[in-house]
Design a protein around this motif. Sequence first.
Motif, mmCIF file in Angstrom:
data_model
loop_
_atom_site.group_PDB
_atom_site.id
_atom_site.type_symbol
_atom_site.label_atom_id
_atom_site.label_comp_id
_atom_site.label_asym_id
_atom_site.label_seq_id
_atom_site.Cartn_x
_atom_site.Cartn_y
_atom_site.Cartn_z
ATOM 1 N N UNK A 174 51.998 47.764 36.666
ATOM 2 C CA UNK A 174 53.104 46.793 36.746
ATOM 3 C C UNK A 174 52.875 45.760 37.846
ATOM 4 N N UNK A 175 51.996 46.109 38.800
ATOM 5 C CA UNK A 175 51.721 45.188 39.910
ATOM 6 C C UNK A 175 50.994 43.928 39.430
ATOM 7 N N UNK A 176 50.271 44.053 38.324
ATOM 8 C CA UNK A 176 49.503 42.912 37.801
ATOM 9 C C UNK A 176 50.419 41.744 37.423
ATOM 10 N N UNK A 177 51.409 41.918 36.536
ATOM 11 C CA UNK A 177 52.304 40.794 36.232
ATOM 12 C C UNK A 177 53.189 40.413 37.411
ATOM 13 N N UNK A 178 53.508 41.378 38.302
ATOM 14 C CA UNK A 178 54.335 41.069 39.475
ATOM 15 C C UNK A 178 53.614 40.080 40.391
ATOM 16 N N UNK A 179 52.331 40.338 40.627
ATOM 17 C CA UNK A 179 51.523 39.423 41.450
ATOM 18 C C UNK A 179 51.406 38.067 40.768
#
Length: 326
Positions: A174-179
């Motif tokens: 989930x960190x990928x789209x958040x970044x």
Amino acid sequence: MLKKELRIILISLAVSFVLTAAKFLAYMLTHSVAILSDALESIINVVAGAFASYSIYLAGKPKDENHPYGHGKVEFFSIGFEGAMIFFAGILILVKAVQYFIFPQELHKVESGLWLLGGTTLANLILGLYLRRSGKQLNSLTISGNGQHIMTDVYSSLGLIIALVVIHFTGWHWLDPAVSIVMGVLILINGYRLMRRSISGLMDETDMQVVDRVIRVLSANRGHNWIDMHNMRTQQYGNNYHIDCHITLPYYLELSEVHDEVKRVEELVSKEFENGETECFIHTDPCIPICCHYCLKAECPVRSHPFTGEITWSRDNVLPNRKHGL
């Protein structure tokens, strides 16, 4: 100077093209939306570099009958175009990030993507620092704007690398789209700033740093006949500076003496901006009795009031369209 600017921007264009291809390769390997965001922004580097090349060529053309002030103002179109493209890229990145939040995808070959991204980031860092230094040396808005954009790309890529390392060791996909969302917001802000700078230039907004430089050099070399300076206006198009002002002189000076005083002002301003082409339009005003209070001319044959003190030139009294004391 024109050839040097073109060579610099063409180097930026070629490097950006290679790095963009490398970032898309990293995206194809990893399927990371954050890397895709970085690659989309790099496309803007290529498009903006191509437009900047043309704007530098056009800005270097000499004045003509249709463009009596030269072609330097095209640089504001250049950074405005680049800002708009960056802003558009930021919107695309945000849209793509939201899609990946709704439909998440597993990352692949993160290590390979990191190596590619690390190499492109280092190359961009070198390029960005080179462009910023060259833009400052050549006083080129286009090169400086391009360098600012490249450095923004560097910062976002560094954040992306850190995020991918965390994802690799924790599995927090989930960190990928958040970044990517964070990157999109930062890119939107950078695009807005460039567009704001472009609009300021196109609207002939006064550059107070230029005003301060003119005031400083004229104050340091103030002639005893220069009673006051007012209604100052400055414009900068590329390396071209246009300085307008009114200068109050003793009313009894002969025309040849007035010409010499005006010539002295022009020479001082031209020397201050010797890295570019300077054009001055100076209107001369005759002194009036109220000027006697601050007139520095010691032996004035027509003084009607005693000298009470020198008025220091500043933005407050040089920019308004009125003689000092009125």
